[in-house]
Scaffold this motif. Structure first.
Motif, PDB file in Angstrom:
ATOM      1  N   GLU A   1      -2.585  -6.577   1.532  1.00 18.80           N
ATOM      2  CA  GLU A   1      -3.367  -5.421   1.114  1.00 18.80           C
ATOM      3  C   GLU A   1      -4.807  -5.885   0.956  1.00 18.80           C
ATOM      4  O   GLU A   1      -5.074  -6.860   0.272  1.00 18.80           O
ATOM      5  CB  GLU A   1      -2.841  -4.862  -0.205  1.00 18.80           C
ATOM      6  CG  GLU A   1      -1.415  -4.364  -0.099  1.00 18.80           C
ATOM      7  CD  GLU A   1      -0.905  -3.762  -1.396  1.00 18.80           C
ATOM      8  OE1 GLU A   1      -1.732  -3.414  -2.255  1.00 18.80           O
ATOM      9  OE2 GLU A   1       0.321  -3.646  -1.536  1.00 18.80           O
TER      10      GLU A   1
ATOM     11  N   ILE B   1      -3.981  -1.815   4.618  1.00 19.94           N
ATOM     12  CA  ILE B   1      -2.789  -2.641   4.503  1.00 19.94           C
ATOM     13  C   ILE B   1      -2.436  -3.157   5.891  1.00 19.94           C
ATOM     14  O   ILE B   1      -2.693  -2.500   6.895  1.00 19.94           O
ATOM     15  CB  ILE B   1      -1.593  -1.875   3.888  1.00 19.94           C
ATOM     16  CG1 ILE B   1      -1.254  -0.622   4.690  1.00 19.94           C
ATOM     17  CG2 ILE B   1      -1.847  -1.537   2.441  1.00 19.94           C
ATOM     18  CD1 ILE B   1      -0.019   0.102   4.221  1.00 19.94           C
TER      19      ILE B   1
ATOM     20  N   VAL C   1       5.835   3.942   5.565  1.00 11.95           N
ATOM     21  CA  VAL C   1       6.343   2.574   5.372  1.00 11.95           C
ATOM     22  C   VAL C   1       7.546   2.601   4.442  1.00 11.95           C
ATOM     23  O   VAL C   1       8.546   1.921   4.680  1.00 11.95           O
ATOM     24  CB  VAL C   1       5.225   1.664   4.820  1.00 11.95           C
ATOM     25  CG1 VAL C   1       5.785   0.324   4.375  1.00 11.95           C
ATOM     26  CG2 VAL C   1       4.139   1.461   5.871  1.00 11.95           C
TER      27      VAL C   1
ATOM     28  N   ILE D   1       5.037  -4.945   4.425  1.00 10.04           N
ATOM     29  CA  ILE D   1       3.599  -5.015   4.174  1.00 10.04           C
ATOM     30  C   ILE D   1       3.260  -6.479   3.954  1.00 10.04           C
ATOM     31  O   ILE D   1       3.772  -7.118   3.037  1.00 10.04           O
ATOM     32  CB  ILE D   1       3.204  -4.168   2.955  1.00 10.04           C
ATOM     33  CG1 ILE D   1       3.496  -2.702   3.230  1.00 10.04           C
ATOM     34  CG2 ILE D   1       1.729  -4.373   2.632  1.00 10.04           C
ATOM     35  CD1 ILE D   1       3.241  -1.784   2.058  1.00 10.04           C
TER      36      ILE D   1
ATOM     37  N   VAL E   1       0.615  -4.110   8.202  1.00  2.00           N
ATOM     38  CA  VAL E   1       2.044  -3.828   8.308  1.00  2.00           C
ATOM     39  C   VAL E   1       2.596  -4.565   9.518  1.00  2.00           C
ATOM     40  O   VAL E   1       1.986  -4.562  10.586  1.00  2.00           O
ATOM     41  CB  VAL E   1       2.290  -2.306   8.456  1.00  2.00           C
ATOM     42  CG1 VAL E   1       3.765  -2.010   8.563  1.00  2.00           C
ATOM     43  CG2 VAL E   1       1.680  -1.558   7.305  1.00  2.00           C
TER      44      VAL E   1
ATOM     45  N   ARG F   1       1.700   5.100   3.344  1.00  3.16           N
ATOM     46  CA  ARG F   1       2.633   4.480   2.397  1.00  3.16           C
ATOM     47  C   ARG F   1       4.007   5.141   2.459  1.00  3.16           C
ATOM     48  O   ARG F   1       5.035   4.476   2.389  1.00  3.16           O
ATOM     49  CB  ARG F   1       2.091   4.575   0.966  1.00  3.16           C
ATOM     50  CG  ARG F   1       0.944   3.653   0.664  1.00  3.16           C
ATOM     51  CD  ARG F   1       1.428   2.257   0.484  1.00  3.16           C
ATOM     52  NE  ARG F   1       0.313   1.381   0.139  1.00  3.16           N
ATOM     53  CZ  ARG F   1       0.453   0.195  -0.382  1.00  3.16           C
ATOM     54  NH1 ARG F   1       1.652  -0.293  -0.615  1.00  3.16           N
ATOM     55  NH2 ARG F   1      -0.594  -0.547  -0.654  1.00  3.16           N
TER      56      ARG F   1
ATOM     57  N   ASP G   1      -4.983   2.620   3.889  1.00  3.30           N
ATOM     58  CA  ASP G   1      -4.019   2.755   2.797  1.00  3.30           C
ATOM     59  C   ASP G   1      -4.088   4.172   2.231  1.00  3.30           C
ATOM     60  O   ASP G   1      -4.823   4.451   1.301  1.00  3.30           O
ATOM     61  CB  ASP G   1      -4.315   1.720   1.716  1.00  3.30           C
ATOM     62  CG  ASP G   1      -3.210   1.632   0.688  1.00  3.30           C
ATOM     63  OD1 ASP G   1      -2.172   2.286   0.868  1.00  3.30           O
ATOM     64  OD2 ASP G   1      -3.383   0.888  -0.301  1.00  3.30           O
TER      65      ASP G   1
END
Length: 63
Positions: A60, A5, A48, A57, A7, A45, A40
């Motif tokens: 992905e 991902i 985040v 985000i 970020v 997660r 990921d």
């Protein structure tokens, strides 16, 4: 084939609790509008999800 991902930091850590600052540093973010591509995983997660007002985000990816 690891999922990743992207970020981006969108909020400033100024006047935020130390825990939130530490979470940003743990994600590798320390300046506004900086982006990081991270693996990921549930732990990433969760980090985040704990500071949604400071990060977003962007993308992905399936590598």
């Amino acid at each position: 084939m690891a999922k990743t991902i992207v970020v981006k930091q969108v909020g400033s850590p100024i006047r935020r609790p130390q825990v939130q600052r530490a979470t940003l540093i743990g994600l590798g973010l320390n300046k506004m509008h900086k982006t990081r591509e991270l693996e990921d995983t549930p732990s990433v997660r969760g980090m985040v999800r704990s500071i949604p007002h400071l990060v977003e985000i962007i993308e992905e990816r399936d590598n």
